[in-house]
Motif scaffolding. Structure first.
Motif, PDB file in Angstrom:
ATOM      1  N   PHE A   8       0.986  -1.406   0.128  1.00 60.42           N
ATOM      2  CA  PHE A   8       0.042   0.263   0.116  1.00 60.42           C
ATOM      3  C   PHE A   8       0.903   1.379  -0.114  1.00 60.42           C
ATOM      4  O   PHE A   8       2.211   1.396   0.196  1.00 60.42           O
ATOM      5  CB  PHE A   8      -0.746  -0.089   1.204  1.00 60.42           C
ATOM      6  N   ASP A   9       0.319   2.608  -0.519  1.00 59.93           N
ATOM      7  CA  ASP A   9       0.227   3.200  -0.705  1.00 59.93           C
ATOM      8  C   ASP A   9       0.161   4.252   0.627  1.00 59.93           C
ATOM      9  O   ASP A   9      -0.977   3.375   0.707  1.00 59.93           O
ATOM     10  CB  ASP A   9       0.467   4.873  -1.462  1.00 59.93           C
ATOM     11  N   MET A  10       0.600   5.450   1.277  1.00 55.61           N
ATOM     12  CA  MET A  10      -0.206   5.722   2.308  1.00 55.61           C
ATOM     13  C   MET A  10      -1.258   7.145   2.175  1.00 55.61           C
ATOM     14  O   MET A  10      -2.513   6.693   2.432  1.00 55.61           O
ATOM     15  CB  MET A  10       0.012   6.138   3.795  1.00 55.61           C
ATOM     16  N   ASP A  11      -0.142   8.184   1.584  1.00 53.83           N
ATOM     17  CA  ASP A  11      -1.544   9.151   1.681  1.00 53.83           C
ATOM     18  C   ASP A  11      -2.100   9.334   1.130  1.00 53.83           C
ATOM     19  O   ASP A  11      -1.671   8.986  -0.867  1.00 53.83           O
ATOM     20  CB  ASP A  11      -0.775  10.632   1.627  1.00 53.83           C
ATOM     21  N   GLY A  12      -3.481   9.446   0.486  1.00 58.26           N
ATOM     22  CA  GLY A  12      -4.772   8.755  -0.650  1.00 58.26           C
ATOM     23  C   GLY A  12      -5.143   7.834  -0.700  1.00 58.26           C
ATOM     24  O   GLY A  12      -5.692   7.608  -1.274  1.00 58.26           O
ATOM     25  N   THR A  13      -4.374   6.995   0.507  1.00 59.09           N
ATOM     26  CA  THR A  13      -4.910   5.290  -0.202  1.00 59.09           C
ATOM     27  C   THR A  13      -5.396   4.364   1.348  1.00 59.09           C
ATOM     28  O   THR A  13      -6.438   4.622   0.021  1.00 59.09           O
ATOM     29  CB  THR A  13      -3.623   4.930  -1.164  1.00 59.09           C
ATOM     30  N   VAL A  14      -4.597   4.287   1.374  1.00 52.71           N
ATOM     31  CA  VAL A  14      -4.815   4.272   3.375  1.00 52.71           C
ATOM     32  C   VAL A  14      -5.621   5.945   3.981  1.00 52.71           C
ATOM     33  O   VAL A  14      -6.799   4.990   3.986  1.00 52.71           O
ATOM     34  CB  VAL A  14      -3.927   3.970   4.240  1.00 52.71           C
ATOM     35  N   GLY A 143      -2.013   2.088  -4.404  1.00 52.53           N
ATOM     36  CA  GLY A 143      -1.874   3.392  -4.518  1.00 52.53           C
ATOM     37  C   GLY A 143      -2.397   4.142  -5.687  1.00 52.53           C
ATOM     38  O   GLY A 143      -4.286   3.957  -5.825  1.00 52.53           O
ATOM     39  N   ASP A 144      -2.557   5.506  -5.461  1.00 51.81           N
ATOM     40  CA  ASP A 144      -2.844   6.864  -5.620  1.00 51.81           C
ATOM     41  C   ASP A 144      -2.996   8.017  -7.142  1.00 51.81           C
ATOM     42  O   ASP A 144      -3.426   8.786  -6.766  1.00 51.81           O
ATOM     43  CB  ASP A 144      -3.978   7.345  -4.509  1.00 51.81           C
ATOM     44  N   SER A 145      -1.298   7.625  -7.287  1.00 55.83           N
ATOM     45  CA  SER A 145      -1.169   8.413  -7.596  1.00 55.83           C
ATOM     46  C   SER A 145      -0.233   8.044  -9.160  1.00 55.83           C
ATOM     47  O   SER A 145       0.153   7.089  -9.113  1.00 55.83           O
ATOM     48  CB  SER A 145      -0.215   9.464  -7.184  1.00 55.83           C
ATOM     49  N   PHE A 147       3.338   8.126  -9.367  1.00 56.14           N
ATOM     50  CA  PHE A 147       4.269   8.333  -8.588  1.00 56.14           C
ATOM     51  C   PHE A 147       4.319   6.128  -8.058  1.00 56.14           C
ATOM     52  O   PHE A 147       5.058   5.595  -8.732  1.00 56.14           O
ATOM     53  CB  PHE A 147       4.567   8.709  -7.135  1.00 56.14           C
ATOM     54  N   ASP A 148       3.352   5.495  -7.413  1.00 55.82           N
ATOM     55  CA  ASP A 148       2.901   4.624  -7.316  1.00 55.82           C
ATOM     56  C   ASP A 148       2.760   3.653  -8.556  1.00 55.82           C
ATOM     57  O   ASP A 148       3.650   2.253  -8.460  1.00 55.82           O
ATOM     58  CB  ASP A 148       1.493   3.977  -7.011  1.00 55.82           C
ATOM     59  N   VAL A 149       2.087   3.975  -9.363  1.00 60.44           N
ATOM     60  CA  VAL A 149       2.567   3.211 -11.291  1.00 60.44           C
ATOM     61  C   VAL A 149       3.635   3.221 -11.677  1.00 60.44           C
ATOM     62  O   VAL A 149       4.124   2.123 -11.798  1.00 60.44           O
ATOM     63  CB  VAL A 149       1.941   3.705 -12.101  1.00 60.44           C
TER      64      VAL A 149
HETATM   65 MG   LIG Z   1      -0.967   8.408  -2.636  1.00 61.31          MG
END
Ligand SMILES: [Mg+2]
Length: 196
Positions: A8-14, A143-145, A147-149
């Protein structure tokens, strides 16, 4: 291949958090560079001064963060299925600890920015694989961004699930986009069903 871990990503995801990255970039004058790399490239005393600005924004956002709707249930499902959970964030360990305690969350592996391994590099995801002894194909990234991809792509992790209401922003990227944690949970449940 069986799914053994969700990274998991944290900010915007969890957690849902509000960052005005445009304003933060403008205040730091990052000149189009990624914020962390830009800050690290500075000389003192500018470096410390600007890190403090970022940390102030992060602290404010973290204090107001809320657990994303449906995320608690999704994490419980993974626990029940014996699937490991990792957390990889460019945010600080201090903010990670604050949020994990606040929302009573546990992860099998946590990589925060003090590791020096930052998305969009694939290095922090590779560190998770190494620490948990897993293969790329046994993990998925949530994730949500962008960067995650990009980080997942660089690490060679094939399954990338994005939580974002703006599907268009990911149209050309190798990721599946979901507008809610509930929708993502259904997708994962399906995936687990097919493994049987
Ligand atoms: Mg994020």
């Amino acid at each position: 291949m069986k799914l053994k871990c969700v990274i998991f990503d944290m900010d915007g995801t969890v957690v849902d958090v509000t960052y005005d990255w445009g304003q933060i970039r403008a205040e730091l004058d990052t000149q189009g560079k990624s914020i962390l790399f830009y800050l690290n490239s500075l000389e003192e005393p500018d470096k410390s001064k600007k890190w403090k600005v970022l940390e102030r924004y992060e602290r404010q956002a973290t204090e107001k963060a809320r657990l994303k709707p449906g995320m608690g249930r999704f994490l419980d499902l993974l626990n029940k299925k014996g699937i490991k959970k990792a957390l990889v964030t460019n945010n600080s360990q201090k903010n990670v600890s604050f949020l994990l305690e606040k929302f009573n969350l546990e992860f099998d592996c946590v990589i925060a920015r003090e590791s020096g391994l930052w998305k969009p590099s694939g290095a922090p995801f590779q560190a998770v694989l190494k620490e948990l002894g897993l293969k790329k194909e046994e993990c998925c990234v949530v994730g949500d961004s962008h960067f995650d991809v990009r980080a997942a792509e660089e690490a060679g992790i094939p399954n990338v699930f994005i939580l974002n209401e703006d599907k268009e922003r990911f149209a050309s990227m190798p990721a599946e986009v979901f507008s809610s944690a509930e929708a993502l949970q259904k997708r994962i449940e399906n995936l687990l069903e097919k493994e049987k």
